[in-house]
Structures are given as C-alpha cells and as structure tokens.
Design an enzyme around this catalytic site. Structure first.
Site, PDB file in Angstrom:
ATOM      1  N   GLY A 240      12.806  53.423  74.511  1.00 30.71           N
ATOM      2  CA  GLY A 240      12.730  52.712  73.243  1.00 30.71           C
ATOM      3  C   GLY A 240      11.503  53.103  72.431  1.00 30.71           C
ATOM      4  N   PRO A 276      15.329  51.344  76.825  1.00 27.96           N
ATOM      5  CA  PRO A 276      13.994  50.845  76.493  1.00 27.96           C
ATOM      6  C   PRO A 276      13.334  50.167  77.689  1.00 27.96           C
ATOM      7  CG  PRO A 276      15.660  49.358  75.615  1.00 27.96           C
ATOM      8  CD  PRO A 276      16.399  50.514  76.251  1.00 27.96           C
ATOM      9  N   GLY A 277      12.057  50.446  77.880  1.00 27.22           N
ATOM     10  CA  GLY A 277      11.285  49.770  78.916  1.00 27.22           C
ATOM     11  C   GLY A 277      10.142  49.029  78.244  1.00 27.22           C
ATOM     12  N   ARG A 278       9.153  49.814  77.835  1.00 28.57           N
ATOM     13  CA  ARG A 278       7.934  49.272  77.245  1.00 28.57           C
ATOM     14  C   ARG A 278       8.189  48.257  76.125  1.00 28.57           C
ATOM     15  NH1 ARG A 278       3.167  52.175  77.244  1.00 28.57           N
ATOM     16  NH2 ARG A 278       4.380  54.057  77.643  1.00 28.57           N
ATOM     17  N   ARG A 314      -3.657  51.783  83.112  1.00 26.26           N
ATOM     18  CA  ARG A 314      -3.452  52.494  81.851  1.00 26.26           C
ATOM     19  C   ARG A 314      -4.745  52.960  81.184  1.00 26.26           C
ATOM     20  NH1 ARG A 314      -1.302  51.083  77.804  1.00 26.26           N
ATOM     21  NH2 ARG A 314      -0.020  52.914  77.435  1.00 26.26           N
ATOM     22  N   TYR A 318      -4.621  56.936  80.996  1.00 26.33           N
ATOM     23  CA  TYR A 318      -4.276  57.500  79.683  1.00 26.33           C
ATOM     24  C   TYR A 318      -5.375  57.262  78.647  1.00 26.33           C
ATOM     25  CZ  TYR A 318       0.407  56.503  81.720  1.00 26.33           C
ATOM     26  OH  TYR A 318       1.497  56.391  82.529  1.00 26.33           O
ATOM     27  N   CYS A 344     -14.635  51.315  93.188  1.00 29.49           N
ATOM     28  CA  CYS A 344     -15.681  52.334  93.264  1.00 29.49           C
ATOM     29  C   CYS A 344     -15.243  53.626  92.595  1.00 29.49           C
ATOM     30  CB  CYS A 344     -16.029  52.582  94.726  1.00 29.49           C
ATOM     31  SG  CYS A 344     -16.515  51.062  95.524  1.00 29.49           S
ATOM     32  N   GLU A 345     -15.074  53.587  91.287  1.00 26.79           N
ATOM     33  CA  GLU A 345     -14.702  54.749  90.479  1.00 26.79           C
ATOM     34  C   GLU A 345     -15.297  54.513  89.097  1.00 26.79           C
ATOM     35  OE1 GLU A 345     -12.383  57.340  91.072  1.00 26.79           O
ATOM     36  OE2 GLU A 345     -11.687  56.646  93.032  1.00 26.79           O
TER      37      GLU A 345
HETATM   38  C1  LIG Z   1      10.140  56.120  81.124  1.00 25.30           C
HETATM   39  C2  LIG Z   1      11.545  56.340  80.718  1.00 25.30           C
HETATM   40  C3  LIG Z   1      12.186  55.429  79.873  1.00 25.30           C
HETATM   41  C4  LIG Z   1      11.498  54.226  79.279  1.00 25.30           C
HETATM   42  O1  LIG Z   1      10.630  54.587  78.243  1.00 25.30           O
HETATM   43  P1  LIG Z   1       9.937  53.428  77.362  1.00 25.30           P
HETATM   44  O2  LIG Z   1       9.022  54.183  76.471  1.00 25.30           O
HETATM   45  O3  LIG Z   1       9.224  52.547  78.300  1.00 25.30           O
HETATM   46  O4  LIG Z   1      10.990  52.722  76.613  1.00 25.30           O
HETATM   47  C5  LIG Z   1      13.518  55.645  79.583  1.00 25.30           C
HETATM   48  N1  LIG Z   1      14.183  56.714  80.093  1.00 25.30           N
HETATM   49  C6  LIG Z   1      13.594  57.626  80.902  1.00 25.30           C
HETATM   50  C7  LIG Z   1      14.389  58.748  81.427  1.00 25.30           C
HETATM   51  C8  LIG Z   1      12.250  57.473  81.236  1.00 25.30           C
HETATM   52  O5  LIG Z   1      11.668  58.379  82.018  1.00 25.30           O
END
Ligand SMILES: *Cc1c(COP(=O)(O)O)cnc(C)c1O
Length: 413
Positions: A240, A276-278, A314, A318, A344-345
């Site tokens: 997403g 979508p994940g994030r 994160r 990143y 310890c980093e």
């Molecule tokens: C990580 C990933 C997602 C999710 O991405 P978001 O930016 O978190 O929405 C979807 N598909 C694949 C194949 C991924 O590797």
C-alpha cells in the site's frame, strides 16, 4: 498522529483510554494499537474499490499478531504472506487459506507444499526455478496452482534503498522485458494456471506516481499476455501507500490512490489485488516507554529509556524518524536530546538530536507511528524479553500478547 490519539488536559489518550494507565498497569515497553484506527483504513481501501472486483490482502509481515489478523479477517481482508510461519499465523487466527497470496523470493519446498495442502489462493512467483518446483509439488498432489509471476517493472520507487524493490538490480521479480518468455516456457508446466501478473516496487512510498506507473505497465502486460492466449484474471499491485512519520510529511490518500488504480484497470475485467501492510497498522500503533535516566556526555544530552532497538529497530536499521510524545505534558520546557535504549550498540537510538519535552526519570513517553514493522521486527538481543502488546477498543483494552518472561527466553535451549 492518528485521530484516535489526542491530548485531553495534558494526558495522551488512545480512543477513550489514558495511555499512562495502560503503561502503569501493563508495564513498559508496551505496544498499543487502536482498533478503530486500523478498521478506518481497511474500510478506506475497501470503499475506494467500489464495484471493481478486488481483494485487500493484508501484508502479515507488517504486524502478525493473531488478534489483529483475526480482526482483519472478520472485516473481509485476505492476506499476503512471505513464509510458511505467516500462513500458520493466518490459519490460527481464523483466516481462510483461500484468501491468501504467497509472495517472496525464497519459498522452500516445505513452505510451498504446506501452502498447496492448505489450498491458498495463489503464488506470486519470482523465478523459473520456483515455477518448476511449484509445478512438481502440485502434480504430486493432483492439484493445479494459481500463479502470478512477480514482474520487476523497472520503476524507481524513490524510497529508502533497503525497502525499494522494483529496479533491475534488485533480487525481486523477473525483468518486465523478459517475463513474456517466462510465461511462454511455463506453458509446459501442466499443473500451473498462469492467471495473474504481480509486482511490488517497494514500501513507504510517499509519491504514488511510480506505483501508478508500475500499475500501468502491468495492465499493458496483462493485455499482451491475453493476446498470446493466457487467461490472465488478476493483477496484484503489491503493498500500500506510505504513511507520514515526520511532522508535516504528507502521504498519499488511500482513497485517491485506489481510485487512480481502478481507473487504470477499468474495462480490463481484471480483479485487482493489493497487499497493504504499513498503511493499515503503522499510524494505529505506539510504543510506550519509561525514562530511566538523564545523562550528559560533553555537549550531548541523552534521555535513556527502557525501550530499545530490540523493540523498534526502524531508527537503527533505516535511520527512520518516529515522533516522541510525553504521555503527560509537564510544561517544564523542551530539551534537545538523543533518546536511546539500554542495548550495547551505538546504533541503539529511537531519536537523535530531537526536541522533546524536558522529561525526568520515571516519566512516560510514546514513540509514534510504531504499529507496522515494530513488534514484527523485535528481537531478543541482549536477552531482552519482547514487549507486551495491547489492543484498545473504545474505553476498553485487552492484552493481545503477554510480555515475554525469562523462561520464554531460554525455551528450546
Ligand atoms: C512488504 C511487502 C508488502 C507490504 O508493503 P507495505 O508497504 O507495508 O504496504 C506487500 N507485498 C510484498 C510482496 C511485500 O514484500
């Protein structure tokens, strides 16, 4: 900050729950998630698709907690997995195998066999070796596997290099210039149904233009494959939109992004899948932590807290920015400090050179926008138990994962 979070008389609330109460009852570090914030975003995706045939396959890797998976499954989401373990989680949570797509560049024979036995919707394949292996394992079971080849559309996602995946030099997918020949050769694999095309060009993309560019290239590819006689039925466009982490950062609207996608796919009859994940969970979550010490080294001011890179990697991994807010505003002025953990980093920081409230030991802080790739990437480095997770729903909350114990740390050794 998501609208589920707000200050009332200097106290930070999530929905109707004061976060300081959660922190004192459940301890810190502690992840909290707002149920309404997650559902609002899932609905934004669902509603924007309107009558376009579609599936929202939540990317489990962003946050695989069983309670969150169950919630999303109940609200009609499918799932995008990248391992057998993630399939196990989805099934445990009551998700249907038939709603699952399996992505990833290195699926093992065991993982593919498990997915075939459970009857997942389909595989996003990343190499010819993988196509051959799925065909063999499907034949052995007397089934046909639905397949989309993950295409590398060669567009630059303009995101962090570690989470940009759609360029020719990346390990992911098959070059769009070579992929039609791959479909041709796959005609010989009788236990595959080559019925999709897929891509995922990266994560945390704040400009939707490259994603739409990739989508356009995939629609055109689907058309060319159909002309060659392939019965292409679905288009999987991967993850997403990005989310705002920094103040003033703006992210693409879910509604506008999906509307633009639907316009590209219109008339094709293709079912559109998104993973979508994030964007479903990041803004819904915060990581609560307690200040342990204040310290000055030379000119540098440090706030040492009980959360670290083992809870939220994160910033270390990143250089990511996460907002930091006090759970109670004390009006003692502001300081500029590095907010660091006990690990310890030197890379163990949550914020660097940040202007924050002038906190004292014992004060509580929230690390914002931590619902995605937060707990999911937590580790036991330095023998630190992973934190408790809490789901907030109105004026109630429930513990959806207990804090790990010292015994949990040595289980299996
Ligand atoms: C990580 C990933 C997602 C999710 O991405 P978001 O930016 O978190 O929405 C979807 N598909 C694949 C194949 C991924 O590797």
């Amino acid at each position: 900050m998501d609208s589920a979070y707000r200050y009332e008389q200097d106290t930070l609330y999530c929905e109707q729950v004061a976060l300081a109460d959660v922190a004192s009852r459940e301890g810190t570090p502690c992840y909290v998630y707002s149920k309404s914030a997650i559902l609002r975003r899932l609905r934004a995706y669902q509603e924007a698709f309107g009558s376009t045939p579609h599936a929202i396959c939540y990317a489990v890797k962003a946050n695989g907690n069983l309670s969150l998976l169950r919630l999303l499954a109940e609200e009609g989401a499918g799932f995008d997995i990248v391992s057998g373990g993630e399939l196990f989680r989805v099934l445990k949570a009551g998700g249907k195998a038939s709603s699952v797509v399996f992505s990833g560049v290195g699926k093992t024979a065991d993982e593919i066999a498990y997915a075939l036995d459970q009857g997942i919707y389909g595989f996003n394949c990343e190499s010819e070796g993988e196509l051959a292996l799925i065909d063999t394992l499907a034949e052995r079971r007397g089934v046909t596997a639905r397949v989309a080849v993950r295409v590398n559309p060669d567009v630059d996602a303009a995101t962090h290099p570690y989470i940009s995946t759609g360029l020719r030099e990346h390990k992911f997918g098959i070059d769009i210039a070579e992929v039609e020949a791959v479909y041709e050769r796959a005609r010989a694999l009788k236990h595959l149904s080559m019925e999709g095309v897929s891509c995922h060009i990266g994560s945390q993309i704040l400009d939707p233009a490259p994603m739409l560019e990739a989508a356009g290239r995939l629609v055109a590819l689907a058309q060319r494959l159909r002309e060659k006689g392939f019965d292409i039925r679905h288009l999987d466009l991967g993850g997403g939109v990005g989310v705002p982490y920094r103040p003033g950062e703006s992210s693409p609207s879910i509604t506008e992004f999906v509307t633009a996608l639907c316009a590209l796919a219109e008339g094709s009859g293709l079912r559109v899948l998104l993973e979508p994940g994030r964007s479903l969970v990041a803004e819904a979550g915060m990581l609560l932590t307690r200040v342990l010490y204040r310290k000055r080294n030379g000119k540098k001011e440090f706030v040492i807290v009980d959360a670290s890179m083992t809870d939220l990697i994160r910033p270390a991994l990143y250089g990511a920015y996460h907002g930091i807010l006090p759970l109670r505003r004390a009006h003692r002025g502001v300081i500029r400090a590095d907010v660091v953990g006990p690990v310890c980093e030197t890379g163990d920081f949550l914020a660097r050179g940040r202007e924050i409230d002038n906190v004292l030991p014992g004060d509580l802080l929230a690390v914002c926008t931590a619902g995605a790739y937060g707990f999911a990437q937590a580790s036991n480095y330095n023998a630190r138990p992973r934190p408790v997770e809490v789901l907030i729903d109105g004026d109630n909350y429930s513990v959806i994962r207990t804090r790990e114990s010292y015994d949990d740390l040595v289980r299996g050794e």
